[in-house]
Design a protein around this motif. Structure first.
Motif, PDB file in Angstrom:
ATOM      1  N   LEU A  24     -62.145  12.508 -73.637  1.00 36.95           N
ATOM      2  CA  LEU A  24     -62.998  11.447 -73.099  1.00 36.95           C
ATOM      3  C   LEU A  24     -62.375  10.066 -73.304  1.00 36.95           C
ATOM      4  CD1 LEU A  24     -66.769  12.023 -73.975  1.00 36.95           C
ATOM      5  CD2 LEU A  24     -65.788  11.528 -71.752  1.00 36.95           C
ATOM      6  N   LEU A  25     -61.914   9.827 -74.520  1.00 33.52           N
ATOM      7  CA  LEU A  25     -61.335   8.519 -74.834  1.00 33.52           C
ATOM      8  C   LEU A  25     -60.114   8.235 -73.958  1.00 33.52           C
ATOM      9  CD1 LEU A  25     -61.549   8.227 -78.720  1.00 33.52           C
ATOM     10  CD2 LEU A  25     -62.271   6.509 -77.079  1.00 33.52           C
ATOM     11  N   THR A  26     -59.255   9.231 -73.856  1.00 32.39           N
ATOM     12  CA  THR A  26     -58.034   9.011 -73.087  1.00 32.39           C
ATOM     13  C   THR A  26     -58.358   8.749 -71.617  1.00 32.39           C
ATOM     14  OG1 THR A  26     -57.117  10.679 -74.542  1.00 32.39           O
ATOM     15  CG2 THR A  26     -55.702   9.879 -72.786  1.00 32.39           C
ATOM     16  N   VAL A  27     -59.249   9.581 -71.053  1.00 31.26           N
ATOM     17  CA  VAL A  27     -59.605   9.389 -69.648  1.00 31.26           C
ATOM     18  C   VAL A  27     -60.236   8.022 -69.443  1.00 31.26           C
ATOM     19  CG1 VAL A  27     -61.171  10.159 -67.850  1.00 31.26           C
ATOM     20  CG2 VAL A  27     -59.873  11.829 -69.111  1.00 31.26           C
ATOM     21  N   ASP A  28     -61.113   7.609 -70.374  1.00 31.26           N
ATOM     22  CA  ASP A  28     -61.766   6.314 -70.261  1.00 31.26           C
ATOM     23  C   ASP A  28     -60.736   5.192 -70.274  1.00 31.26           C
ATOM     24  OD1 ASP A  28     -63.928   4.318 -72.346  1.00 31.26           O
ATOM     25  OD2 ASP A  28     -63.694   4.374 -70.188  1.00 31.26           O
TER      26      ASP A  28
ATOM     27  N   ALA B   9     -54.300  18.079 -78.135  1.00 29.67           N
ATOM     28  CA  ALA B   9     -54.529  18.761 -76.853  1.00 29.67           C
ATOM     29  C   ALA B   9     -55.447  17.916 -75.979  1.00 29.67           C
ATOM     30  CB  ALA B   9     -55.130  20.140 -77.096  1.00 29.67           C
ATOM     31  N   GLY B  10     -56.498  17.317 -76.616  1.00 32.18           N
ATOM     32  CA  GLY B  10     -57.428  16.482 -75.857  1.00 32.18           C
ATOM     33  C   GLY B  10     -56.717  15.276 -75.264  1.00 32.18           C
ATOM     34  N   ILE B  11     -55.871  14.616 -76.087  1.00 35.14           N
ATOM     35  CA  ILE B  11     -55.141  13.452 -75.581  1.00 35.14           C
ATOM     36  C   ILE B  11     -54.232  13.859 -74.431  1.00 35.14           C
ATOM     37  CG2 ILE B  11     -53.429  11.704 -76.158  1.00 35.14           C
ATOM     38  CD1 ILE B  11     -54.577  11.536 -78.914  1.00 35.14           C
ATOM     39  N   GLY B  12     -53.538  14.970 -74.635  1.00 34.79           N
ATOM     40  CA  GLY B  12     -52.628  15.432 -73.590  1.00 34.79           C
ATOM     41  C   GLY B  12     -53.358  15.733 -72.293  1.00 34.79           C
ATOM     42  N   LEU B  13     -54.478  16.442 -72.410  1.00 36.26           N
ATOM     43  CA  LEU B  13     -55.243  16.759 -71.203  1.00 36.26           C
ATOM     44  C   LEU B  13     -55.752  15.474 -70.540  1.00 36.26           C
ATOM     45  CD1 LEU B  13     -57.334  19.897 -72.234  1.00 36.26           C
ATOM     46  CD2 LEU B  13     -55.617  19.747 -70.436  1.00 36.26           C
ATOM     47  N   GLY B  14     -56.162  14.512 -71.375  1.00 38.86           N
ATOM     48  CA  GLY B  14     -56.674  13.255 -70.827  1.00 38.86           C
ATOM     49  C   GLY B  14     -55.607  12.521 -70.033  1.00 38.86           C
ATOM     50  N   ALA B  20     -58.228  13.072 -62.225  1.00 41.47           N
ATOM     51  CA  ALA B  20     -59.151  14.058 -61.655  1.00 41.47           C
ATOM     52  C   ALA B  20     -60.591  13.583 -61.776  1.00 41.47           C
ATOM     53  CB  ALA B  20     -58.986  15.402 -62.365  1.00 41.47           C
ATOM     54  N   VAL B  21     -60.811  12.618 -62.675  1.00 44.07           N
ATOM     55  CA  VAL B  21     -62.172  12.090 -62.844  1.00 44.07           C
ATOM     56  C   VAL B  21     -62.464  11.110 -61.714  1.00 44.07           C
ATOM     57  CG1 VAL B  21     -63.641  10.721 -64.349  1.00 44.07           C
ATOM     58  CG2 VAL B  21     -62.055  12.378 -65.327  1.00 44.07           C
TER      59      VAL B  21
END
Lengths: 241, 109
Positions: A24-28, B9-14, B20-21
Motif C-alpha cells: 500500500l505504501l509503495t503504491v501510494d 515482497a510488498g515493496i517489490g510488488l508495489g 495497475a492501481v
C-alpha cells in the motif's frame, strides 16, 4: 537448540499484514509522485504555449505596422488629386478612429498598485479594470480627444477588462504602473477631472489602501496609433441613401 | 524472519504493480495508508504489552483501511469537502497515542 521457523497461521498473519502495508505504501508513494509530475508538466507546457503565442502576436503587430507604413509611403508617392483628397480624408479619419499617432498638450493620470500589505483583502491594494475604466470615462467627459493606456490606444472596439486578476486593454496584459494619457485642453481637462467622482475616490483610496494616484500636465504628450487590426465581421458599411 | 521477507515482497510488488492501481483511486490511498499505519502501531503496542492477538490485528488492519477509504468516498459523493481531514485527525491522534504507549514501555519515559 535451533528453532525452526513456524509456518503456523499465527506467524503468517503479521507477515501478510506487513506485506500488505508495504505494498500500500509503495503504491501510494508512486501514485502521488506521478500525479504531481503530471500537473507540473501541464503547467509548464501551458505557460510555454502562452509565452509563444504572445511572441507571435507581437511579431504580427510589428509586421502590420510595417505594411501600413509601406501602404502610406506608396500612396504618398502617387500624384493624382483624387488620391490626395482621399489621403487627407484618411488622415482625418485616422486621427479620430485611432489608426494615426497623435501628439499635443494634455493630461497624464498615473495609477499604481499599493506597495505593501495595507489591508486584509489583497485585491484592495491592486488597481482593477473598473478603476481604469472610471478614469478613462472621466477624461472623455472632461474633453479628451484621444486616450491611451500604457501605450494602448483606445479605439471604438477597445475594452478595458479583467482576466484572471490581470488587467487587459486591447487584449494585451498591462501591469502597474498604469499611465493614462489624454490629449486635449490641458487646463480645462485637469480641472474637470480633479472634480470628478473617480478623482475624489482615488484621493481617498491613496490614504486608505496606499494606491498611487497622480495627475500630471506635461507640455507634450505622444499617443501611439492603435496597433491591432480592426475587423468587422458583422458590421457593414451603410451606404448613404 | 517471514515478516522481513514479506516487507520486501510488498515493496517489490508495489514498485512493479503501481500502475495497475487505477489513477482515480489516488485520493483514497493516503487514507487507507493512515488507517493501516494506525493498526500496525496498535499491533506493535499490543505486542509489547503482551496482549497481541493476531486475529484482532489482521481484521483491524483490513477493516480500518477499507472503512477509511469508504468514508472518504462517501464524503466526496455527499459533497463534504475535506472529509479527509477527519480521517487524518482521528488516525493521527490514535497513532500518537500508540507511539506514546510504545515509548513508555521501551524507555520507561
Amino acid at each position: 537448540m535451533i528453532q525452526r521457523p513456524s509456518l503456523s497461521a499465527r506467524a503468517i498473519a503479521p507477515a501478510l499484514v506487513v506485506g500488505l502495508l508495504a505494498f500500500l505504501l509503495t503504491v501510494d508513494l508512486r501514485t502521488q509522485d506521478t500525479a504531481s509530475k503530471i500537473t507540473e508538466g501541464r503547467r509548464s507546457q501551458l505557460a510555454a504555449i502562452v509565452a509563444e503565442r504572445q511572441q507571435r502576436t507581437a511579431a504580427l503587430e510589428s509586421r502590420l505596422a510595417q505594411l501600413r507604413a509601406q501602404v502610406a509611403a506608396l500612396a504618398a508617392t502617387a500624384g493624382s488629386t483624387t488620391l490626395q483628397e482621399l489621403q487627407s480624408a484618411t488622415e482625418r479619419i485616422g486621427a479620430a478612429s485611432g489608426t494615426t499617432a497623435l501628439t499635443g498638450p494634455g493630461v497624464v493620470v498615473q495609477l499604481t498598485d499599493s506597495s505593501g500589505d495595507q489591508s486584509a483583502n489583497p485585491a484592495d491594494g491592486k488597481i482593477q479594470d473598473v478603476d481604469i475604466q472610471a478614469v478613462v470615462n472621466a477624461l472623455w467627459s472632461a474633453g479628451a480627444e484621444a486616450i491611451a493606456v500604457n501605450g494602448q490606444r483606445l479605439v471604438s472596439t477597445s475594452a478595458i477588462r479583467n482576466a484572471g486578476g490581470a488587467v487587459l486593454v486591447n487584449f494585451r496584459v498591462l501591469t502597474s504602473p498604469y499611465l493614462i494619457s489624454a490629449v486635449g485642453d490641458a487646463g480645462a481637462m485637469r480641472t474637470s477631472f480633479q472634480r470628478s467622482d473617480i478623482a475624489k475616490r482615488f484621493r481617498a483610496w491613496e490614504q486608505i489602501y496606499g494606491l498611487g494616484f497622480s495627475v500630471e500636465q506635461p507640455s507634450n504628450i505622444q499617443i501611439p496609433a492603435f496597433a491591432g487590426s480592426l475587423q468587422f465581421r458583422y458590421a457593414r458599411i451603410q451606404q448613404p441613401s | 524472519m517471514l515478516v522481513i521477507v514479506s516487507l520486501f515482497a510488498g515493496i517489490g510488488l508495489g514498485v512493479a504493480f503501481h500502475s495497475a492501481v487505477p489513477f482515480s483511486w489516488a485520493p483514497y490511498l493516503p487514507m487507507a495508508v493512515m488507517a493501516a499505519l494506525d493498526s500496525v502501531f496498535g499491533g506493535l503496542r499490543a505486542r509489547l504489552e503482551g496482549t497481541f492477538d493476531d486475529r484482532v490485528f489482521v481484521i483491524s488492519f483490513l477493516s480500518n483501511a477499507v472503512l477509511a477509504a469508504l468514508l472518504v468516498w462517501a464524503g466526496i459523493r455527499l459533497g463534504v469537502q475535506d472529509i479527509a481531514i477527519a480521517v487524518v485527525v482521528v488516525f493521527g491522534v490514535r497513532i500518537f497515542q500508540n507511539l506514546a504507549a510504545i515509548r513508555r514501555i521501551l524507555f520507561h519515559a
